[in-house]
Design a protein around this motif. Sequence first.
Motif: not given
Length: 352
Positions: A214-217, A255, A257, A263-264, A266
């Motif tokens: 998971s990364v931002h967005g 990647y 989105s 939701w992600t 981590p």
Amino acid sequence: MKRTTPLRAAIAAVLLTLGLGAAQAGAAPLPEPAAAPSASAGLLDAMSRDLGLTAAEAEERLSAEKAAVEVEKAARRSAGAAYGGSWFDAATGRLVVAVTDRTEEAEVRALGADTRLVRHSAAALDRAKARLDTLNAPAGVAGWHVDPKSNSVVVDVVRSERQTPAVRSFVDRARAGGAVTVAETAQAPRTYAAGTVGGDPYYTGNVRCSIGFSVHGGFVTAGHCGRAGAAVRGWDGSAMGTFQGSSFPGDDYAYVSIHSGWWTVPVVLGWGTIPDQLVRGSAEAPVGSSICRSGSTTHWRCGTVLAKNETVNYSQGASTDQLLSAPSVWGRSKPPLPAPEAMCTADSKWRR
């Protein structure tokens, strides 16, 4: 009211001190607190099973490999242009650094590494590999990578195809650039689209792949799982997101989105073998280091890094993969020991 004279107070203090001293002298010494393990029991069990180590040996190796990561950085800076690559020697528990200049050996050894004098620098080997990356490889060539131990670029060819004219021609052209050795592999590499790691599976078209990290967005995954603009469905079949960027062949990453409602998280799944691992950052492990991967098909498995930055010749085209592992789980997370590191997306340079 009871009064205490100064003399009585002094005598009481002396008696109290003597009493405490006698009590302490007769008391058994407190046991030393047990040292906290460097990794979970589940991870140590996995290393014991797959690498043939005892729990104590696994912890000792983890500690040595952690130190080797820092030594490698310092050795690369110290050796400069004479740096010829490095690898972790599991037998000695030390990093081995190749150098092309004998005068650099003493300074590198002072950092805590062993040294080996070689002919070719790491930069020269990278240039030789880059020349191979410009060639069109036949299907009988599985891939190629820089091998610091042999101080060469190793070309892997499919055993049954080694004597075919196309493979022989490619090998001849590769050797013309110098610093090339040839090794055999049982079969040609291929891409996979199965398994989950780091989260739940996702689907694009008829392909089932998995979340890497998971990364931002959104999240990172394998590039061969979809092209930019492709819609993604989650584990429950509902709309999940869209591929925003994808690279394959050439590289193998993408990647995605995600939409609202998703939701992600981590983490890397432990599959009951170890606790789920929180992703805190990244670090590059030396060749020869032990490494573990997490996937739904094989769950938690450990092996050894054999190569980095290998060009893999898939049927769809050549792809350069930064860290290589075994087949069966794609887009999966691949944490090093003991903290998560990176996502791996190829199937050739992994050894259990």
